[in-house]
Structures are given as structure tokens and as C-alpha cells.
Design an enzyme around this catalytic site. Structure first.
Site, PDB file in Angstrom:
ATOM      1  N   THR A 140     105.236  94.398 -14.601  1.00 57.28           N
ATOM      2  CA  THR A 140     105.600  95.361 -15.644  1.00 57.28           C
ATOM      3  C   THR A 140     107.037  95.854 -15.529  1.00 57.28           C
ATOM      4  O   THR A 140     107.709  96.097 -16.537  1.00 57.28           O
ATOM      5  CB  THR A 140     104.654  96.585 -15.574  1.00 57.28           C
ATOM      6  OG1 THR A 140     103.350  96.141 -15.905  1.00 57.28           O
ATOM      7  CG2 THR A 140     105.053  97.683 -16.528  1.00 57.28           C
ATOM      8  N   SER A 153      98.595  89.254 -12.385  1.00 56.26           N
ATOM      9  CA  SER A 153      97.205  88.779 -12.480  1.00 56.26           C
ATOM     10  C   SER A 153      97.164  87.257 -12.349  1.00 56.26           C
ATOM     11  O   SER A 153      96.111  86.682 -12.087  1.00 56.26           O
ATOM     12  CB  SER A 153      96.585  89.202 -13.804  1.00 56.26           C
ATOM     13  OG  SER A 153      96.623  90.593 -13.912  1.00 56.26           O
ATOM     14  N   ASP A 208      99.172  94.774 -10.294  1.00 60.77           N
ATOM     15  CA  ASP A 208      97.738  94.432 -10.260  1.00 60.77           C
ATOM     16  C   ASP A 208      97.319  93.756  -8.957  1.00 60.77           C
ATOM     17  O   ASP A 208      96.240  94.014  -8.442  1.00 60.77           O
ATOM     18  CB  ASP A 208      97.371  93.533 -11.455  1.00 60.77           C
ATOM     19  CG  ASP A 208      97.366  94.310 -12.767  1.00 60.77           C
ATOM     20  OD1 ASP A 208      97.359  95.555 -12.719  1.00 60.77           O
ATOM     21  OD2 ASP A 208      97.371  93.673 -13.840  1.00 60.77           O
ATOM     22  N   THR A 262      95.868  99.954  -1.432  1.00 58.04           N
ATOM     23  CA  THR A 262      94.957  99.519  -2.498  1.00 58.04           C
ATOM     24  C   THR A 262      95.496 100.110  -3.798  1.00 58.04           C
ATOM     25  O   THR A 262      95.995 101.236  -3.797  1.00 58.04           O
ATOM     26  CB  THR A 262      93.539 100.079  -2.239  1.00 58.04           C
ATOM     27  OG1 THR A 262      93.059  99.530  -1.028  1.00 58.04           O
ATOM     28  CG2 THR A 262      92.572  99.715  -3.344  1.00 58.04           C
ATOM     29  N   THR A 274      83.795  98.221   4.278  1.00 60.18           N
ATOM     30  CA  THR A 274      83.107  99.219   3.449  1.00 60.18           C
ATOM     31  C   THR A 274      83.667  99.238   2.022  1.00 60.18           C
ATOM     32  O   THR A 274      84.864  99.057   1.808  1.00 60.18           O
ATOM     33  CB  THR A 274      83.186 100.638   4.046  1.00 60.18           C
ATOM     34  OG1 THR A 274      82.593 101.557   3.115  1.00 60.18           O
ATOM     35  CG2 THR A 274      84.603 101.097   4.331  1.00 60.18           C
TER      36      THR A 274
HETATM   37  N1  ASP Z   1      99.726  93.397 -15.293  1.00 58.95           N
HETATM   38  C1  ASP Z   1     100.918  93.854 -14.617  1.00 58.95           C
HETATM   39  C2  ASP Z   1     101.136  92.977 -13.411  1.00 58.95           C
HETATM   40  O1  ASP Z   1     100.440  93.124 -12.437  1.00 58.95           O
HETATM   41  C3  ASP Z   1     100.776  95.280 -14.234  1.00 58.95           C
HETATM   42  C4  ASP Z   1     101.963  95.881 -13.516  1.00 58.95           C
HETATM   43  O2  ASP Z   1     102.898  95.245 -13.096  1.00 58.95           O
HETATM   44  O3  ASP Z   1     101.952  97.109 -13.356  1.00 58.95           O
HETATM   45  O4  ASP Z   1     101.999  92.129 -13.426  1.00 58.95           O
END
Ligand code: ASP
Length: 344
Positions: free
Chosen positions: A15, A61, A92, A168, A278
Site C-alpha cells: 500500500t 497477498s 498483509d 502479528t 496457541t
Molecule cells: N494489501 C496490501 C499489501 O499487503 C495491504 C498493505 O500494504 O497495507 O500489499
């Protein structure tokens, strides 16, 4: 910070560097020069910044382990030429990538800082500018002896520097997207950057060793009420699966009567590596507390202690790539390799 620090700024996508596609209005990555134009502040440090852009740039992703191998090889190739590395990456899967690089890069003596943002750098309220500027400052920072201040793989996000394999992604829309529930931040950025030096790992005197042989035959099984023998059986006895991470309840508990413990026992007896992590965002596995945990221990399940799932997955990929024998992998899983767990 010394005037002669040099940083390699690596752009993978995410992003931070995205812009809106005029027709679909979906966010897509744009080229690197756009980021440097939007954040001219990074050039104000007395730091030489070179850049490297992956092609194609991706939404994280779409990350798979081949990107980690490329990143590890790039860092190895450029290791002697720079004092630190900043990696711009989508949020992500950033916790997975930072965990993976922490295990792939052994004997690190230089910072590798991942960052990104929740809003593109072109947006007025972007968090990308602060994240990038502070990540560069941290990657260039030296201690009074001239060693890297943070010779670790980290994530810098929303004023916090976190050990990469402890993070995380906890929020899809807050600027505080990442947390390290089981470990304090390594530094916090306010007017000054306050380093928590007592918990930052020391630079390794040994030469950098890079592990690029990954065995990805790992599955994750999240336990839940109503889970069926068909689902559990297909994961535990999956042909291409050498290890299964069991995401269990609370302190490492799972159903202790009927078909479930029987299936786990059979899988362990067949030689599968079964690692207990966990599903609580914070806390640790202790299979001795309840009978429901003890049955897993007795079946041959290995404790993941206070590991995140992301770190457990990355550690398995690297250890399984290193050792053909599962008993060697199991032994190393119980050791704290890069600050990812505290062993009882
Ligand atoms: N979908 C984007 C990615 O992981 C989200 C981000 O960068 O915040 O590339």
C-alpha cells in the site's frame, strides 16, 4: 548517526506505494520514484540511500517464499556494501516475511527493517511518511562503539520498532497495524528514538550465513469446536505435509477424548512434526497445565512456547530445509534461535 552510513532501500510493493486505478478504483503499486517524491524527507538524513525495486511490484497477498529467497540473496550480495537495509513491503504478509528473513539470515550484524503503511504515501493523512523516515533512521543508527544499534530483522510501524518474528498484523485499518503481544518493542519513536538496548540482540561476530533452502510442506490446523474428523484427518495425513502447526486453545489445549487425540497420536507416530502454538494473541503454550494439553504432549506434540504462528511457520520452513531428519527439526524447534521464543 554517522554521516557515512549507507542504506539499501528495497521496494517490493504494498500500500505504501500504491495509487488508485482510475477505472476500477482498486489500489495498485506504482513505481519507486513516486515514493521518493512523496517522501523527500528521507534524503535529509546524512545517510547515503541507494534503492532497489522488485519487478513486478506486488500486493503482499501475492508474496510467496520465492520472494524471501530473492530478498535473502539480495541482502547477502549487498551485505558488505551497506550499513543497513530497509524493505518496503505490504502489511498483509509482512509478519510472515519478517519472520522468514529472521531465520534465513543467521549471524546478522546489520539491521533489516521492514516497513510499509496503511495509507498510500500520496494520501494527505498517510502513515507511510513517518514509517519510512523512522525506518531509515533506525537502519542507519550506530551505538557508541560503532556497531549497528539494531542488528535484527524488525518491523517498524506506527512509532514502534518490533522484533520481526514476534509480530502479528492485528488490525486491518488502524495505523497501529502490528503488535508484539509477547515481547516488548525494541524501540519507540517519539521526539527521539528510544532504544530498549537491554533486549536488542547483539551483532554476531560470525560471518553472515544465509539459508535459502526452504521446505514448505507445512500445514496449519486451527482447532475449533465442531471440527470434523474428515478435516483433521485430511490435514494430518496429507501426503505432501511433513509438519503441522496445531493452533490450539489457551495454553495449548485441544479435545482430549475420542477421535481427535487418536488421530494426533497416529500422525505423531508416523513421524510427522506436530508443533503446538496457541491461537490466543498473547500468552504461551504449556501442555502440562491441563489434561487436555497433556494428551497432546503424550502423543508427541512439540511445544511452540510463546511463538506466533508466523514465526512457527517460517522456522519450520527453514529448519526442514536444513535437516532431512525430522528428529533434528524437532530438537531445533525447542531452541530459541533468533529471539522468537522464550523457552521454559
Ligand atoms: N494489501 C496490501 C499489501 O499487503 C495491504 C498493505 O500494504 O497495507 O500489499
Amino acid at each position: 548517526m554517522t554521516a557515512d552510513s549507507s542504506i539499501l532501500l528495497i521496494y517490493t510493493g504494498g500500500t505504501i506505494g500504491m495509487t488508485e486505478d482510475p477505472s476500477s478504483r482498486a489500489l495498485r503499486p506504482f513505481d519507486f520514484s513516486g515514493i521518493m517524491e512523496a517522501v523527500p524527507e528521507v534524503r535529509k538524513f546524512a545517510v547515503k540511500i541507494d534503492t532497489f525495486s522488485f519487478d513486478p511490484l506486488i500486493d503482499s497477498s501475492d508474496v510467496d517464499p520465492s520472494l524471501w529467497v530473492s530478498l535473502a540473496r539480495l541482502i547477502k550480495e549487498k551485505y558488505d556494501s551497506y550499513d543497513g537495509f530497509v524493505i518496503l513491503h505490504g502489511t498483509d504478509t509482512m509478519a510472515y516475511s519478517a519472520s522468514a528473513l529472521s531465520f534465513m539470515l543467521e549471524n546478522l550484524s546489520k539491521p533489516v527493517i521492514f516497513t510499509g503503511s496503511q495509507l498510500p504515501v500520496g494520501r494527505p493523512r498517510t502513515d507511510g511518511r513517518e514509517n519510512l523516515v523512522s525506518a531509515v533512521e533506525i537502519a542507519a543508527a550506530k551505538d557508541p562503539e560503532g556497531n549497528a544499534m539494531v542488528p535484527e530483522v524488525c518491523i517498524f510501524f506506527n512509532s514502534m520498532l518490533m522484533r520481526g518474528n514476534r509480530t502479528t498484523k492485528m488490525s486491518s485499518d488502524a495505523f497501529s497495524a502490528f503488535q508484539t503481544p509477547n515481547f516488548p518493542p525494541l524501540a519507540e519513536a517519539g521526539i527521539n528514538i528510544r532504544y530498549n538496548r537491554d533486549i536488542i540482540r547483539r551483532p554476531s561476530p560470525e560471518p553472515l550465513r544465509v539459508h535459502t533452502e526452504l521446505d514448505t510442506s507445512v500445514s496449519i490446523l486451527k482447532i475449533h469446536p465442531g471440527i470434523t474428523p474428515e478435516v483433521v484427518g485430511s490435514i494430518l495425513s496429507g501426503k505432501g505435509t511433513r509438519a503441522v502447526i496445531l493452533e490450539t486453545y489457551g495454553s495449548g489445549n485441544a479435545p482430549s477424548v475420542g477421535w481427535f487425540p487418536r488421530m494426533v497420536k497416529e500422525a505423531a507416530a508416523s513421524g510427522k512434526i506436530l508443533l503446538n502454538v496457541t491461537q490466543c494473541p498473547s500468552g504461551r503454550v504449556d501442555m502440562n497445565i491441563y489434561a487436555t494439553g497433556r494428551s497432546l504432549l503424550e502423543a508427541g506434540v512439540v511445544s511452540g512456547f510463546d511463538s506466533t504462528t508466523e514465526a512457527a511457520l517460517a522456522k519450520l520452513f527453514v529448519l526442514m530445509g536444513m535437516y532431512p531428519d525430522n528428529s533434528d527439526v524437532k530438537r531445533s524447534l525447542g531452541s530459541n534461535l533468533r529471539g522468537e521464543i522464550i523457552v521454559d
